[in-house]
Scaffold this motif. Structure first.
Motif, PDB file in Angstrom:
ATOM      1  N   GLN A 164       0.833  -1.193   0.000  1.00  0.00           N
ATOM      2  CA  GLN A 164       0.000   0.000   0.000  1.00  0.00           C
ATOM      3  C   GLN A 164       0.873   1.250   0.000  1.00  0.00           C
ATOM      4  O   GLN A 164       0.586   2.213  -0.679  1.00  0.00           O
ATOM      5  CB  GLN A 164      -0.916  -0.001   1.218  1.00  0.00           C
ATOM      6  CG  GLN A 164      -1.860   1.161   1.265  1.00  0.00           C
ATOM      7  CD  GLN A 164      -2.863   1.146   0.125  1.00  0.00           C
ATOM      8  OE1 GLN A 164      -3.255   0.080  -0.325  1.00  0.00           O
ATOM      9  NE2 GLN A 164      -3.263   2.295  -0.337  1.00  0.00           N
ATOM     10  N   CYS A 165       1.949   1.235   0.755  1.00  0.00           N
ATOM     11  CA  CYS A 165       2.835   2.398   0.803  1.00  0.00           C
ATOM     12  C   CYS A 165       3.454   2.670  -0.564  1.00  0.00           C
ATOM     13  O   CYS A 165       3.590   3.825  -0.958  1.00  0.00           O
ATOM     14  CB  CYS A 165       3.931   2.185   1.834  1.00  0.00           C
ATOM     15  SG  CYS A 165       3.316   2.182   3.515  1.00  0.00           S
ATOM     16  N   VAL A 166       3.822   1.625  -1.282  1.00  0.00           N
ATOM     17  CA  VAL A 166       4.400   1.803  -2.616  1.00  0.00           C
ATOM     18  C   VAL A 166       3.354   2.381  -3.564  1.00  0.00           C
ATOM     19  O   VAL A 166       3.655   3.269  -4.368  1.00  0.00           O
ATOM     20  CB  VAL A 166       4.947   0.462  -3.148  1.00  0.00           C
ATOM     21  CG1 VAL A 166       5.338   0.560  -4.597  1.00  0.00           C
ATOM     22  CG2 VAL A 166       6.133   0.015  -2.314  1.00  0.00           C
ATOM     23  N   MET A 167       2.122   1.909  -3.472  1.00  0.00           N
ATOM     24  CA  MET A 167       1.067   2.439  -4.341  1.00  0.00           C
ATOM     25  C   MET A 167       0.833   3.917  -4.061  1.00  0.00           C
ATOM     26  O   MET A 167       0.697   4.714  -4.987  1.00  0.00           O
ATOM     27  CB  MET A 167      -0.231   1.650  -4.151  1.00  0.00           C
ATOM     28  CG  MET A 167      -0.157   0.258  -4.725  1.00  0.00           C
ATOM     29  SD  MET A 167      -1.665  -0.748  -4.685  1.00  0.00           S
ATOM     30  CE  MET A 167      -2.641  -0.074  -3.412  1.00  0.00           C
ATOM     31  N   CYS A 168       0.789   4.274  -2.796  1.00  0.00           N
ATOM     32  CA  CYS A 168       0.593   5.693  -2.457  1.00  0.00           C
ATOM     33  C   CYS A 168       1.775   6.534  -2.925  1.00  0.00           C
ATOM     34  O   CYS A 168       1.600   7.643  -3.422  1.00  0.00           O
ATOM     35  CB  CYS A 168       0.412   5.860  -0.949  1.00  0.00           C
ATOM     36  SG  CYS A 168      -1.160   5.230  -0.342  1.00  0.00           S
ATOM     37  N   PHE A 169       2.964   6.011  -2.759  1.00  0.00           N
ATOM     38  CA  PHE A 169       4.163   6.746  -3.172  1.00  0.00           C
ATOM     39  C   PHE A 169       4.152   7.000  -4.671  1.00  0.00           C
ATOM     40  O   PHE A 169       4.404   8.109  -5.133  1.00  0.00           O
ATOM     41  CB  PHE A 169       5.420   5.972  -2.766  1.00  0.00           C
ATOM     42  CG  PHE A 169       6.679   6.614  -3.235  1.00  0.00           C
ATOM     43  CD1 PHE A 169       7.182   7.732  -2.579  1.00  0.00           C
ATOM     44  CD2 PHE A 169       7.361   6.122  -4.334  1.00  0.00           C
ATOM     45  CE1 PHE A 169       8.351   8.336  -3.008  1.00  0.00           C
ATOM     46  CE2 PHE A 169       8.522   6.717  -4.764  1.00  0.00           C
ATOM     47  CZ  PHE A 169       9.025   7.831  -4.110  1.00  0.00           C
ATOM     48  N   ARG A 170       3.842   5.982  -5.449  1.00  0.00           N
ATOM     49  CA  ARG A 170       3.827   6.143  -6.910  1.00  0.00           C
ATOM     50  C   ARG A 170       2.700   7.075  -7.364  1.00  0.00           C
ATOM     51  O   ARG A 170       2.867   7.854  -8.290  1.00  0.00           O
ATOM     52  CB  ARG A 170       3.716   4.788  -7.594  1.00  0.00           C
ATOM     53  CG  ARG A 170       4.978   3.978  -7.445  1.00  0.00           C
ATOM     54  CD  ARG A 170       4.888   2.680  -8.191  1.00  0.00           C
ATOM     55  NE  ARG A 170       6.056   1.873  -7.908  1.00  0.00           N
ATOM     56  CZ  ARG A 170       7.020   1.652  -8.781  1.00  0.00           C
ATOM     57  NH1 ARG A 170       6.950   2.162  -9.990  1.00  0.00           N
ATOM     58  NH2 ARG A 170       8.047   0.900  -8.461  1.00  0.00           N
ATOM     59  N   THR A 171       1.565   6.989  -6.699  1.00  0.00           N
ATOM     60  CA  THR A 171       0.462   7.882  -7.031  1.00  0.00           C
ATOM     61  C   THR A 171       0.837   9.327  -6.741  1.00  0.00           C
ATOM     62  O   THR A 171       0.584  10.226  -7.544  1.00  0.00           O
ATOM     63  CB  THR A 171      -0.798   7.502  -6.234  1.00  0.00           C
ATOM     64  OG1 THR A 171      -1.127   6.149  -6.527  1.00  0.00           O
ATOM     65  CG2 THR A 171      -1.964   8.395  -6.581  1.00  0.00           C
ATOM     66  N   ALA A 172       1.470   9.546  -5.585  1.00  0.00           N
ATOM     67  CA  ALA A 172       1.873  10.904  -5.226  1.00  0.00           C
ATOM     68  C   ALA A 172       2.973  11.418  -6.144  1.00  0.00           C
ATOM     69  O   ALA A 172       2.997  12.600  -6.498  1.00  0.00           O
ATOM     70  CB  ALA A 172       2.346  10.939  -3.782  1.00  0.00           C
TER      71      ALA A 172
END
Length: 90
Positions: free
Chosen positions: A18-26
């Protein structure tokens, strides 16, 4: 207990994903949208911090209350109450 410990790696792996998904989205967002996302994260962090702080204050007050109650045990108790709680029935 062992079953719960066996599930910890599975839960933590999904948390990292989840952290990677949020990071890439941001990272894909524009600068202004990234600021809004950061502000949203801070706003979502406020309730858990306040709940934890309230719990810590409650614990602190309770320890003070019990400390006062422990020192009050040294005060002599009324004989009738002492007999009632000791179990001696004469």
């Amino acid at each position: 207990m062992k079953r719960i410990l066996a599930l910890v790696p599975l839960v933590s792996a999904s948390a990292f994903a989840q952290c990677v998904m949020c990071f890439r989205t941001a990272a894909a967002q524009q600068a202004e949208r990234a600021k809004v996302l950061n502000l949203g994260i801070i706003i979502m962090l406020i309730p858990p911090v306040l709940i934890l702080a309230g719990f810590m204050v409650l614990c602190y007050k309770r320890t003070k209350t019990y400390a006062v109650a422990d020192s009050a045990e040294a005060v002599p108790v009324d004989h009738e109450l002492e007999e009632m709680f000791s179990g001696d029935r004469s």
